[in-house]
Design a protein around this motif. Sequence first.
Motif, PDB file in Angstrom:
ATOM      1  N   GLY A 120      46.672  46.163  30.518  1.00  0.00           N
ATOM      2  CA  GLY A 120      46.050  47.001  29.467  1.00  0.00           C
ATOM      3  C   GLY A 120      47.003  47.274  28.244  1.00  0.00           C
ATOM      4  O   GLY A 120      47.855  46.444  27.895  1.00  0.00           O
ATOM      5  N   SER A 168      50.601  45.601  28.380  1.00  0.00           N
ATOM      6  CA  SER A 168      50.522  44.436  27.414  1.00  0.00           C
ATOM      7  C   SER A 168      51.724  44.629  26.236  1.00  0.00           C
ATOM      8  O   SER A 168      52.417  43.606  25.813  1.00  0.00           O
ATOM      9  CB  SER A 168      49.519  43.879  26.820  1.00  0.00           C
ATOM     10  OG  SER A 168      48.706  44.856  26.402  1.00  0.00           O
ATOM     11  N   ASP A 175      47.160  42.225  36.861  1.00  0.00           N
ATOM     12  CA  ASP A 175      46.061  42.923  36.444  1.00  0.00           C
ATOM     13  C   ASP A 175      45.017  42.612  37.831  1.00  0.00           C
ATOM     14  O   ASP A 175      45.074  41.367  38.145  1.00  0.00           O
ATOM     15  CB  ASP A 175      45.479  42.989  35.268  1.00  0.00           C
ATOM     16  CG  ASP A 175      44.758  44.142  34.614  1.00  0.00           C
ATOM     17  OD1 ASP A 175      45.275  44.948  33.988  1.00  0.00           O
ATOM     18  OD2 ASP A 175      43.508  44.241  35.198  1.00  0.00           O
ATOM     19  N   ALA A 215      41.695  42.731  36.851  1.00  0.00           N
ATOM     20  CA  ALA A 215      40.839  41.959  35.915  1.00  0.00           C
ATOM     21  C   ALA A 215      41.173  40.461  35.719  1.00  0.00           C
ATOM     22  O   ALA A 215      42.182  40.202  35.279  1.00  0.00           O
ATOM     23  CB  ALA A 215      40.676  42.780  34.592  1.00  0.00           C
ATOM     24  N   ILE A 265      42.493  38.427  32.349  1.00  0.00           N
ATOM     25  CA  ILE A 265      43.179  39.260  31.055  1.00  0.00           C
ATOM     26  C   ILE A 265      44.581  38.835  31.128  1.00  0.00           C
ATOM     27  O   ILE A 265      45.192  38.664  30.156  1.00  0.00           O
ATOM     28  CB  ILE A 265      42.781  40.759  31.387  1.00  0.00           C
ATOM     29  CG1 ILE A 265      41.282  41.021  31.284  1.00  0.00           C
ATOM     30  CG2 ILE A 265      43.596  41.652  30.437  1.00  0.00           C
ATOM     31  CD1 ILE A 265      40.762  40.646  29.804  1.00  0.00           C
ATOM     32  N   GLY A 271      45.359  35.358  29.979  1.00  0.00           N
ATOM     33  CA  GLY A 271      45.057  34.977  28.659  1.00  0.00           C
ATOM     34  C   GLY A 271      46.029  35.745  27.841  1.00  0.00           C
ATOM     35  O   GLY A 271      46.728  35.299  26.797  1.00  0.00           O
ATOM     36  N   LYS A 272      46.654  36.949  28.214  1.00  0.00           N
ATOM     37  CA  LYS A 272      47.567  37.804  27.329  1.00  0.00           C
ATOM     38  C   LYS A 272      48.877  37.148  27.495  1.00  0.00           C
ATOM     39  O   LYS A 272      49.754  36.885  26.428  1.00  0.00           O
ATOM     40  CB  LYS A 272      47.516  39.124  27.687  1.00  0.00           C
ATOM     41  CG  LYS A 272      46.359  40.073  27.160  1.00  0.00           C
ATOM     42  CD  LYS A 272      46.691  41.397  27.330  1.00  0.00           C
ATOM     43  CE  LYS A 272      45.268  42.122  26.661  1.00  0.00           C
ATOM     44  NZ  LYS A 272      45.481  43.599  26.814  1.00  0.00           N
ATOM     45  N   ASN A 300      46.784  37.579  39.255  1.00  0.00           N
ATOM     46  CA  ASN A 300      45.825  38.551  40.097  1.00  0.00           C
ATOM     47  C   ASN A 300      46.359  38.546  41.561  1.00  0.00           C
ATOM     48  O   ASN A 300      45.514  39.064  42.191  1.00  0.00           O
ATOM     49  CB  ASN A 300      44.495  37.901  39.789  1.00  0.00           C
ATOM     50  CG  ASN A 300      43.824  38.090  38.320  1.00  0.00           C
ATOM     51  OD1 ASN A 300      43.205  36.829  37.901  1.00  0.00           O
ATOM     52  ND2 ASN A 300      43.883  39.120  37.560  1.00  0.00           N
TER      53      ASN A 300
END
Length: 308
Positions: free
Chosen positions: A11, A15, A33, A35, A38, A41-42, A63
Motif C-alpha cells: 500500500g 510501496s 500483498d 491483493a 498490486i 504491478g508496483k 502473493n
Amino acid sequence: MKKKVTVVGAGHVGSSLAQMIVQDGSADVALFDIAEGIPQGKALDLSEACPLWGSSSSITGVNDYSGTADSDIIVVTAGLPRKPGMSRDDLLAANAKVVSGVVENASKRSPGAVIIIVTNPMDVMTQLGLKVSGFDPKRVVGMGGILDSARFRTFAAWEMGVSPQDVEALVLGGHGDLMVPMPRFTTVKGVSLTTLLSAERINALIQRTRNGGAEIVSLLKTGSAYYAPAAATYQMVRSILFDEKRMLPCAAFLDGEYGVRGVYTGVPALLGSGGVEKIIELSLTEQEEKDFAGSVEAVRQLAGKLGL
Ligand code: APR
C-alpha cells in the motif's frame, strides 16, 4: 549478492518504502500483498525506474510467502490505516489479525531476519510480532520514534526559521497520543530548544507533534501519512542492512531498562545488523518520568486487550 528486504503490504507506506530501498540500490526487495496484481504491478513499475535511477536492485511482487524466503529484514506495513476521527488504537483488533498471520508466515521462511513493525497500533503490534515469531526481542523492533521526532524537528524548524536538518529531536514512549516529546534533548546544532523558545511555544510544538498523524489523516480523509513513515522506516532498514549502528528512537522491548519490564516502547536504540544492539538509558526528570510511565501504561493496557 545484495541483501534482501521483504516489505509486507504494497500500500502507501510499503510501496513508498520499497521505492526508497531500490532507488539507491540498498538491497533487493520482495514486495508482498494479499491483493493480487498490486505488488506485481508496483514491482514492475519500480523495476522499470531502476535504469533511470542507475540502480541494480531487483524487486519482485508476490502473493505467496515462498517469495519472501531468506530475507535479512522483514518490514510489516500490512493492515488498515486510520480514517478521520480514529485513533491508532481503534485499529487494534483488525490489524492484530493481519499482523499475526503475516509474522507467522514470513518469520518461519526467514528465521535469521530482523523484523520491523510499522502497522498501527505499532507498539502493541510489535509485541504481538515478538510473540508470534518467537524471535529474540533484539530482532523485533517497531517504527515510531523516528517519525515522531521528525515531526517535532519539522515544526521546531518552522518555528525558528532554521533548516530542519540542523534540528535534532527526541520523542520517547509509545507511538500514540501520550508520546513524550523531549524538548531538553531537542537541539539546533547542539543548542537546546529550552534555551531558544518560550515554554508556551514549546508546548504548542509538542501538541502539534502528538497530533501529527491525526492532522494528516484529517486532510487526506481516506488514509494516513506515508512519505515520512516510509522515510523513517528506511533509516532503520539502512542502519540494520549496513550495520551503521545509528542511535535512533525505536520501539524496543524493555527488560528492566527505564524501570520497565516486558513491554515495547519508544527509547533511543542502537540499530545494527543484530537489530537492537543496545538501549540507551537517559536519566529523566521527575515530570519526564511521569509522562513516560503514563505512555508505557497506555501501551501495556492496550497489549492487555490482546492478552499479551
Ligand atoms: N497480508 C498482506 N497484506 C495485507 C493484508 C494481509 N493479511 N491485509 C491487508 N494487506 C495490505 C492491503 O492489501 C494494502 O495493500 O496492506 C496494505 C495496506 O496499505 P494501505 O491501505 O495503503 O495502508 P498504509 O497507508 O500503507 O498503512 C499501513 O502502516 O502506518 C501504518 O497506520 C498505518 O497500519 C497502517 C499501516
